[in-house]
Design a protein around this motif. Structure first.
Motif, PDB file in Angstrom:
ATOM      1  N   THR A 217      -3.162 -23.256  37.950  1.00  0.00           N
ATOM      2  CA  THR A 217      -4.519 -23.769  37.824  1.00  0.00           C
ATOM      3  C   THR A 217      -5.535 -22.618  37.818  1.00  0.00           C
ATOM      4  O   THR A 217      -5.168 -21.467  38.033  1.00  0.00           O
ATOM      5  CB  THR A 217      -4.840 -24.729  38.973  1.00  0.00           C
ATOM      6  N   LYS A 218      -6.773 -22.955  37.563  1.00  0.00           N
ATOM      7  CA  LYS A 218      -7.903 -22.017  37.549  1.00  0.00           C
ATOM      8  C   LYS A 218      -7.819 -21.021  36.391  1.00  0.00           C
ATOM      9  O   LYS A 218      -8.269 -19.886  36.496  1.00  0.00           O
ATOM     10  CB  LYS A 218      -8.028 -21.278  38.880  1.00  0.00           C
ATOM     11  N   TYR A 219      -7.208 -21.487  35.290  1.00  0.00           N
ATOM     12  CA  TYR A 219      -7.215 -20.737  34.039  1.00  0.00           C
ATOM     13  C   TYR A 219      -7.917 -21.574  32.977  1.00  0.00           C
ATOM     14  O   TYR A 219      -7.896 -22.810  33.030  1.00  0.00           O
ATOM     15  CB  TYR A 219      -5.785 -20.417  33.571  1.00  0.00           C
ATOM     16  N   LYS A 220      -8.527 -20.924  32.016  1.00  0.00           N
ATOM     17  CA  LYS A 220      -9.177 -21.639  30.920  1.00  0.00           C
ATOM     18  C   LYS A 220      -8.123 -22.336  30.053  1.00  0.00           C
ATOM     19  O   LYS A 220      -6.942 -21.968  30.073  1.00  0.00           O
ATOM     20  CB  LYS A 220      -9.988 -20.654  30.074  1.00  0.00           C
ATOM     21  N   ASN A 221      -8.568 -23.315  29.269  1.00  0.00           N
ATOM     22  CA  ASN A 221      -7.652 -24.018  28.369  1.00  0.00           C
ATOM     23  C   ASN A 221      -7.004 -23.064  27.365  1.00  0.00           C
ATOM     24  O   ASN A 221      -5.902 -23.318  26.875  1.00  0.00           O
ATOM     25  CB  ASN A 221      -8.382 -25.136  27.629  1.00  0.00           C
ATOM     26  N   THR A 222      -7.710 -21.974  27.069  1.00  0.00           N
ATOM     27  CA  THR A 222      -7.173 -20.992  26.112  1.00  0.00           C
ATOM     28  C   THR A 222      -5.927 -20.289  26.644  1.00  0.00           C
ATOM     29  O   THR A 222      -5.232 -19.609  25.893  1.00  0.00           O
ATOM     30  CB  THR A 222      -8.244 -19.931  25.790  1.00  0.00           C
ATOM     31  N   ALA A 223      -5.643 -20.469  27.936  1.00  0.00           N
ATOM     32  CA  ALA A 223      -4.456 -19.842  28.520  1.00  0.00           C
ATOM     33  C   ALA A 223      -3.187 -20.646  28.237  1.00  0.00           C
ATOM     34  O   ALA A 223      -2.078 -20.103  28.305  1.00  0.00           O
ATOM     35  CB  ALA A 223      -4.633 -19.683  30.031  1.00  0.00           C
ATOM     36  N   LYS A 224      -3.344 -21.931  27.921  1.00  0.00           N
ATOM     37  CA  LYS A 224      -2.164 -22.784  27.752  1.00  0.00           C
ATOM     38  C   LYS A 224      -1.201 -22.295  26.669  1.00  0.00           C
ATOM     39  O   LYS A 224       0.016 -22.263  26.887  1.00  0.00           O
ATOM     40  CB  LYS A 224      -2.604 -24.222  27.489  1.00  0.00           C
ATOM     41  N   PRO A 225      -1.689 -21.887  25.495  1.00  0.00           N
ATOM     42  CA  PRO A 225      -0.753 -21.353  24.488  1.00  0.00           C
ATOM     43  C   PRO A 225      -0.037 -20.085  24.963  1.00  0.00           C
ATOM     44  O   PRO A 225       1.111 -19.833  24.573  1.00  0.00           O
ATOM     45  CB  PRO A 225      -1.659 -21.061  23.290  1.00  0.00           C
ATOM     46  N   ILE A 226      -0.693 -19.308  25.808  1.00  0.00           N
ATOM     47  CA  ILE A 226      -0.066 -18.090  26.333  1.00  0.00           C
ATOM     48  C   ILE A 226       1.057 -18.466  27.290  1.00  0.00           C
ATOM     49  O   ILE A 226       2.165 -17.915  27.230  1.00  0.00           O
ATOM     50  CB  ILE A 226      -1.094 -17.184  27.030  1.00  0.00           C
ATOM     51  N   PHE A 227       0.773 -19.423  28.190  1.00  0.00           N
ATOM     52  CA  PHE A 227       1.815 -19.904  29.101  1.00  0.00           C
ATOM     53  C   PHE A 227       3.029 -20.386  28.310  1.00  0.00           C
ATOM     54  O   PHE A 227       4.176 -20.051  28.628  1.00  0.00           O
ATOM     55  CB  PHE A 227       1.290 -21.056  29.960  1.00  0.00           C
ATOM     56  N   ALA A 228       2.767 -21.177  27.277  1.00  0.00           N
ATOM     57  CA  ALA A 228       3.858 -21.730  26.470  1.00  0.00           C
ATOM     58  C   ALA A 228       4.659 -20.630  25.777  1.00  0.00           C
ATOM     59  O   ALA A 228       5.894 -20.683  25.725  1.00  0.00           O
ATOM     60  CB  ALA A 228       3.298 -22.712  25.441  1.00  0.00           C
ATOM     61  N   SER A 229       3.959 -19.615  25.278  1.00  0.00           N
ATOM     62  CA  SER A 229       4.640 -18.539  24.548  1.00  0.00           C
ATOM     63  C   SER A 229       5.505 -17.684  25.474  1.00  0.00           C
ATOM     64  O   SER A 229       6.465 -17.045  25.025  1.00  0.00           O
ATOM     65  CB  SER A 229       3.633 -17.661  23.811  1.00  0.00           C
ATOM     66  N   MET A 230       5.187 -17.682  26.768  1.00  0.00           N
ATOM     67  CA  MET A 230       5.943 -16.869  27.713  1.00  0.00           C
ATOM     68  C   MET A 230       7.306 -17.465  28.056  1.00  0.00           C
ATOM     69  O   MET A 230       8.160 -16.764  28.596  1.00  0.00           O
ATOM     70  CB  MET A 230       5.142 -16.665  28.995  1.00  0.00           C
ATOM     71  N   THR A 231       7.523 -18.738  27.730  1.00  0.00           N
ATOM     72  CA  THR A 231       8.811 -19.363  28.065  1.00  0.00           C
ATOM     73  C   THR A 231       9.952 -18.781  27.234  1.00  0.00           C
ATOM     74  O   THR A 231      11.101 -18.790  27.653  1.00  0.00           O
ATOM     75  CB  THR A 231       8.742 -20.885  27.859  1.00  0.00           C
ATOM     76  N   VAL A 232       9.616 -18.284  26.050  1.00  0.00           N
ATOM     77  CA  VAL A 232      10.610 -17.609  25.193  1.00  0.00           C
ATOM     78  C   VAL A 232       9.992 -16.281  24.775  1.00  0.00           C
ATOM     79  O   VAL A 232       9.087 -16.255  23.928  1.00  0.00           O
ATOM     80  CB  VAL A 232      10.950 -18.455  23.945  1.00  0.00           C
ATOM     81  N   PRO A 233      10.443 -15.176  25.365  1.00  0.00           N
ATOM     82  CA  PRO A 233       9.820 -13.873  25.072  1.00  0.00           C
ATOM     83  C   PRO A 233       9.679 -13.545  23.590  1.00  0.00           C
ATOM     84  O   PRO A 233       8.728 -12.881  23.185  1.00  0.00           O
ATOM     85  CB  PRO A 233      10.748 -12.886  25.780  1.00  0.00           C
ATOM     86  N   GLU A 234      10.621 -14.037  22.768  1.00  0.00           N
ATOM     87  CA  GLU A 234      10.529 -13.775  21.325  1.00  0.00           C
ATOM     88  C   GLU A 234       9.244 -14.340  20.720  1.00  0.00           C
ATOM     89  O   GLU A 234       8.731 -13.817  19.726  1.00  0.00           O
ATOM     90  CB  GLU A 234      11.730 -14.392  20.605  1.00  0.00           C
ATOM     91  N   SER A 235       8.731 -15.403  21.349  1.00  0.00           N
ATOM     92  CA  SER A 235       7.537 -16.061  20.817  1.00  0.00           C
ATOM     93  C   SER A 235       6.265 -15.641  21.548  1.00  0.00           C
ATOM     94  O   SER A 235       5.177 -16.142  21.240  1.00  0.00           O
ATOM     95  CB  SER A 235       7.683 -17.588  20.927  1.00  0.00           C
TER      96      SER A 235
END
Length: 247
Positions: A217-235
């Protein structure tokens, strides 16, 4: 090109250093040098002396030539019986590892993490990837707030690769196939999540939650794609989460 000094010590002095260390890392011992502003790193693994690899020797010598900002500075190699056993580096008594700092307000932690990002980008401009961006390797000066990286012999320096990879960095390497500039951003993001969570989280726990779609929590909505991309380092997008923090 300036020649790097070498400090020769006796076997008895070597043994004394091994008995009287101040800190132990994965690859060696940190020992007081007896001087006010320097400290020694003596290479050792599992309580056994280990030869200093050619890769490490070359990195230490190159770093001596570069005289970088944001890192401790190697001052001399250390040898015993004709073999390199470690090196001497700068030391500031006001420097304290981020992991051992007393509890700080969120705004102060954000300032520290932003400084760490600046330091990583500076190192990248010098053809260096730090790699092991963890709270044990980041020194914060409690007097003036400056940031310094330690464990400098494990960085990628030019063509000389990183020697030891922790869990998260190994996972990144296995999936991407190299340790690049994005790896520093990836590791910095894990550090940011851990540091601002107020909990002593393992990197594996953070990644597990991100895979489940459980985002901090306490991150902007723009952080969500970054969180998602971190689940697979290739992406992984290569973006820094510290730029997407809510005030």
């Amino acid at each position: 090109m300036k020649r790097m000094p070498n400090l020769k010590i006796t076997k008895e002095e070597y043994q004394n250093l091994q008995r009287n260390f101040t800190n132990r890392g994965a690859e060696g011992l940190i020992c007081f040098s007896g001087k006010e502003n320097t400290i020694y790193k003596i290479f050792q693994s599992n309580n056994q002396d280990i030869p200093v690899s050619f890769n490490k020797q070359q990195k230490i010598i190159e770093l001596y030539q570069k005289d970088l900002a944001y890192t401790v500075k190697p001052l001399s190699t250390i040898s015993c019986a004709g073999e390199m056993i470690g090196y001497e580096m700068t030391y500031n008594p006001f420097d304290q590892a981020l992991e051992s700092l007393p509890s700080l307000p969120r705004k102060d932690l954000i300032k520290i993490l932003k400084k760490v990002k600046i330091a990583l980008l500076y190192l990248q401009s010098k053809d260096i990837t730090y790699g092991d961006v963890t709270d044990s390797n980041i020194l914060v000066n409690t007097k003036n707030g400056t940031i310094t990286f330690c464990d400098i012999d494990n960085m990628r320096v030019g063509s000389h690769p990183i020697d030891v990879k922790g869990y998260a960095l190994s996972r990144y390497y296995e999936q991407v196939g190299l340790i690049d500039a994005k790896a520093d951003a990836y590791m910095h993001n894990l550090l940011t999540i851990k540091t601002l969570s107020g909990r002593d989280l393992y990197e594996s726990e953070i990644i597990k939650d991100l895979r489940k779609g459980i985002y901090p929590t306490k991150y902007k909505n723009t952080a969500k794609p970054i969180f998602a991309s971190m689940t697979v380092p290739e992406s992984f997008s290569g973006e820094y989460l510290i730029d997407h923090i809510k005030r």
